[in-house]
Scaffold this active site. Structure first.
Site, PDB file in Angstrom:
ATOM      1  CG  ASP B  39      -1.613   1.320   1.461  1.00 34.43           C
ATOM      2  OD1 ASP B  39      -1.941   1.532   0.196  1.00 34.43           O
ATOM      3  OD2 ASP B  39      -2.565   1.021   2.397  1.00 34.43           O
ATOM      4  CG  ASP B 141      -3.488   4.172  -3.104  1.00 31.48           C
ATOM      5  OD1 ASP B 141      -4.312   3.211  -2.677  1.00 31.48           O
ATOM      6  OD2 ASP B 141      -3.115   3.862  -1.686  1.00 31.48           O
ATOM      7  CD  GLU B 142      -5.485  -0.717  -0.653  1.00 33.92           C
ATOM      8  OE1 GLU B 142      -5.410  -1.665  -0.262  1.00 33.92           O
ATOM      9  OE2 GLU B 142      -6.525   0.092  -1.122  1.00 33.92           O
TER      10      GLU B 142
END
EC number: 2.7.7.7
Lengths: 367, 446
Positions: B39, B141-142
């Site tokens: 993350d 974003d993960e």
């Protein structure tokens, strides 16, 4: 009001009218059944303002009167009554039912508030033999649309022209057409769309011992009378599209096949084609003397093959299986003629040697 | 009395026993799996900061109170990401720029740059793919990574996680948190623990110590509504939920209750899916308009521009829709929506627009509109099309749509557009964040 009658008569009265009771409850009194005792009969009536049903049952009337009883509760109570002579009394908007040494009292509504079922002014009337009409309903009603965005498709077109009576139903994907010859001494003529719900009710209520059904109509309403039942329905407003123009006059492939074999094959193939989105597509391939349904899905694979006699070109076409099954189930003959004209034109089913029925089904375009 | 006492203790035991067996079989089955959840810390802001540093800016946005947020002038004014110094002022993601500025007047506001985010996201995914063949992008974003059976390459997965984290930091310039565990939910919970630039583990034997002590809001899929319901029943921590009888949760949270109860117990066994396409149930598009709309013509144009994007996406994913719904928000923040089923499934821009326009006209009573949206659902495959009598045949229209789609694909989204948009002040296709690339969206499914 005070009356005596049997449990069975009460049940038959309630059953006849109960489906017309309004479920939407715009007016509270419409969730009730109007019961009126007059002369030598007990009359039940219910309406949702679109469909109204009245039914008379034999009863011994000691004192005349009317009341509206809550439909659902009254029906439940009546069904649970013992099999004996029942006495019903009405007093101060409440109805008391006596049986053996027991009694039930239900609160009712004011009958003054209950809308009257209209009697048609100046109607034209027409009589049809029950068996013919019942069969015509059965063979067409399933094609009515269920979705409610185009009201004209939620009903069946009824046309009376000279000695011809036609019923036509379509949901824009398929079309069922039935015609019969019926005597028309008064030369009545009619062209109106009857809600599918009304016809379904008539079909349910028509008993084979009712010999004929009398139809009277004006521009906006239609009345059906048979046995002890009087049923009035609103007609659907709007223009039914010109169905004649979509019935193909020619065809490229003519297949003669057994209804039973075809129905069973389609039903089996459709088991493997059920899609989560509700689509149920099957692919049919016609090659000289064979009709093949080959289906491969993530569930598995089926290949059906039936012997047929054909004239004309070979063809590959896809249909929604439900549309085929619905029609094959109501066709009375053992054999049908299935006419096709390439993969994008409607398929036409005709019972062999019966020119009075026709079913049109549009294919599914596959990319 | 005694009888009742016995029965209740019996049911309690029974359910507790069940919990334990669940956990046990979970561990047994997944003992071999190692899952990473990677993350990015304050993703939008980090990426922007790195970009500016690389382009000669001397100031690191991460070290000052700063946020990425929309433009208040076009009324897209909420906080998307905040820097850690900004967090200290009590600024929260999702609040309006106005209130954020009130909390910290010297706050630096940076407009979002979705193209840059896509680039960064890709670059970072590419590094992860060097380490595992099973990498799943879960949002912009993960990423989830399956790191099972890597003993021959990396003895200790935690050491490998540190190495990975440091490599991203040195090569790409931004920091990440990595959660390491035996399934996706635990890995995700682990990566949320302490930020930034950390590696955490929550192995099943650490659930009690690391996860159960957290407040219930920290659990994945527990939002405002769920946490309110749980708190009102005395469930304050994840541990409280984990020890609650799932039979008692079901009546008020239904299947979602079972889901969060499983999550609280670390039960979840979805595989890491490569290039996963979630099952799409519907797709929609909405936009906040820079001015209040008070005339029908403009509203229709905005609706058309939203339909353009939705219908294109619908066709690209190979679906047809059977339900269209339109929604809007008035200038007084009153929301309403209206939907209709259509006879046969469609994917044509024009057909969807016609329904949407009808729905809008039925719904709209001339209130000034600030936000308009359209949504299609009840999707089915578009590889077949039930033909119809008495209705418009969309075969030609579909061919036109296909042609336009392919022109736009080759020459850009703006290469052809409807003349109705000329000089109208409304963009020819609106909503969404990107014009052509698919932006990864979060989903509730792990």
């Amino acid at each position: 009001m005070k009356i005596f009658c049997s449990k069975d008569s009460l049940i038959s009265g309630v059953n006849a009218v109960q489906r017309a009771v309004s479920v939407k409850n715009t007016l509270p009194v419409l969730s009730g059944i109007l019961i009126s005792a007059e002369k030598q009969s007990l009359r039940f009536a219910a309406t949702d303002l679109e469909l109204g049903i009245r039914c008379e049952i034999p009863a011994q009337i000691e004192e005349e009167g009317t009341i509206v009883v809550p439909a659902k509760l009254f029906a439940e109570v009546v069904r649970k009554l013992p099999d004996t002579m029942i006495t019903i009394k009405e007093e101060n908007l409440a109805i008391t039912i006596y049986y053996y040494q027991s009694e039930i009292t239900l609160r009712g509504y004011d009958p003054e508030e209950y809308p009257l079922l209209p009697d048609l002014i100046d109607p034209m009337s027409y009589t049809i033999p029950t068996l013919i009409f019942k069969n015509m309903i059965r063979q067409t009603i399933f094609s009515c649309a269920v979705e409610e965005n185009r009201p004209v498709f939620n009903g069946t077109l009824m046309q009376i022209e000279g000695s011809n009576l036609r019923l036509v139903a379509t949901d824009t994907h398929r079309l069922a057409y039935s015609i019969s010859e019926v005597e028309n001494p008064k030369n009545a003529s009619f062209n109106g769309i009857i809600p599918a719900k009304t016809l379904a009710e008539i079909y349910r209520l028509l008993k084979d011992e009712d010999e004929s059904i009398q139809i009277s109509f004006n521009k906006t309403q239609v009345v059906f009378q048979f046995g002890l039942i009087y049923l009035v329905s609103r007609l659907i407003d709007g223009m039914f599209p010109n169905y004649k123009q979509v019935i193909p006059q020619t065809c490229e492939t003519k297949i003669n096949l057994s209804v039973k074999n075809f129905l069973e094959a389609v039903e089996r193939a459709s088991l493997l084609s059920h899609d989560k989105s509700g689509a149920n597509i099957i692919r049919i391939k016609v090659e000289s003397t064979q009709l093949k349904i080959d289906q491969t899905t993530e569930l598995g694979k089926i290949s059906e093959q039936i012997e047929v006699t054909t004239q004309g070109n070979d063809v590959m076409i896809a249909f929604n299986a439900k549309f085929l099954i619905d029609a094959l189930k109501v066709i009375d003959t053992d054999q049908i003629i299935f006419e096709l004209s390439g993969p994008y034109s409607p398929g036409v089913m005709r019972p062999l040697d019966n020119p009075n029925y026709l079913y049109l089904v549009l294919p599914v375009r596959i990319s | 009395m005694q009888l009742f006492g016995k029965i209740s203790s019996f049911t309690q035991n029974n359910s507790f026993g069940k919990i334990r067996t669940y956990i046990l079989c979970g561990v047994k089955e997944m003992g071999k799996r190692i899952i990473f959840h990677v993350d990015v810390n304050s993703a939008y802001l980090s990426w922007e900061a790195v970009y500016r540093l690389q382009h000669g800016d001397s100031l690191d946005l991460r070290t000052i109170p700063s946020i990425v947020g929309g433009n208040p002038e076009t009324r897209h004014g909420i906080v998307l990401t905040k820097s850690i110094p900004a967090k200290k002022y009590g600024i929260q993601t999702g609040e309006t720029l106005h209130t954020a500025l009130a909390k910290c007047p010297e706050l630096v506001i940076i407009p979002p740059n979705y193209g840059l985010y896509m680039q960064c996201s890709k670059a970072f995914g590419d590094i992860l793919r060097e380490y595992s063949p099973l990498v799943e992008q879960y949002s912009i974003d993960e990423y989830f990574m399956d790191f099972s059976n890597m003993e021959r390459l990396f003895k200790d997965p935690v050491v490998a996680a540190y190495m990975l984290k440091d490599r991203i930091k040195s090569e790409l310039g931004f920091t990440v948190n990595i959660g390491v565990s035996t399934n996706k939910i635990l890995a995700k919970m682990a990566s949320e623990l302490q930020k930034p630039d950390k590696v955490h583990t929550i192995f099943p034997d650490e659930i009690a110590e690391k996860m159960w002590v957290l407040p219930i809001e920290e659990l994945f899929m527990v939002g405002r509504a769920t946490s309110k319901k749980l708190r009102s029943r005395g469930i304050r921590t994840i541990g409280d939920l984990a020890h609650y009888d799932p039979k008692l949760i079901k009546p008020f949270l239904h299947s979602h209750g079972l889901l969060v109860w499983n999550y609280a117990n670390g039960i979840e066994c979805n595989p890491v899916r490569e290039n996963r396409r979630p099952i799409i149930k519907g797709m929609g598009n909405s936009t906040t308009i820079a001015f209040d709309i008070d005339d029908r013509k403009t509203a229709h144009l905005v609706l058309l521009s939203l339909t353009e994007t939705v219908a294109t996406r619908l066709r690209q994913s190979g679906y047809c829709a059977r339900l269209v719904s339109v929604s809007f928000r008035t200038n007084e923040f009153f929301d309403c929506s209206h939907q209709r089923k259509i006879f046969s499934a469609i994917d044509c821009t024009n057909a969807i627009y016609e329904v949407a326009r009808e729905l809008f006209d039925e719904l709209w009573k001339c209130e000034p509109i600030r936000h308009l949206g359209i949504r299609v659902s009840e999707l089915c495959q578009n590889d077949f099309q039930q033909m119809t009598f008495f209705e418009k045949d969309y075969a030609k229209q579909r061919a036109v749509d296909r042609a336009i789609d392919s022109i736009r694909e080759r020459f850009g989204n703006g290469s052809v557009f409807r003349s109705a948009f000329l000089n109208s002040g409304v963009r020819f296709s609106s909503g969404g964040t990107m014009d052509d690339e698919e932006y990864p969206m979060m989903s509730s499914q792990l």
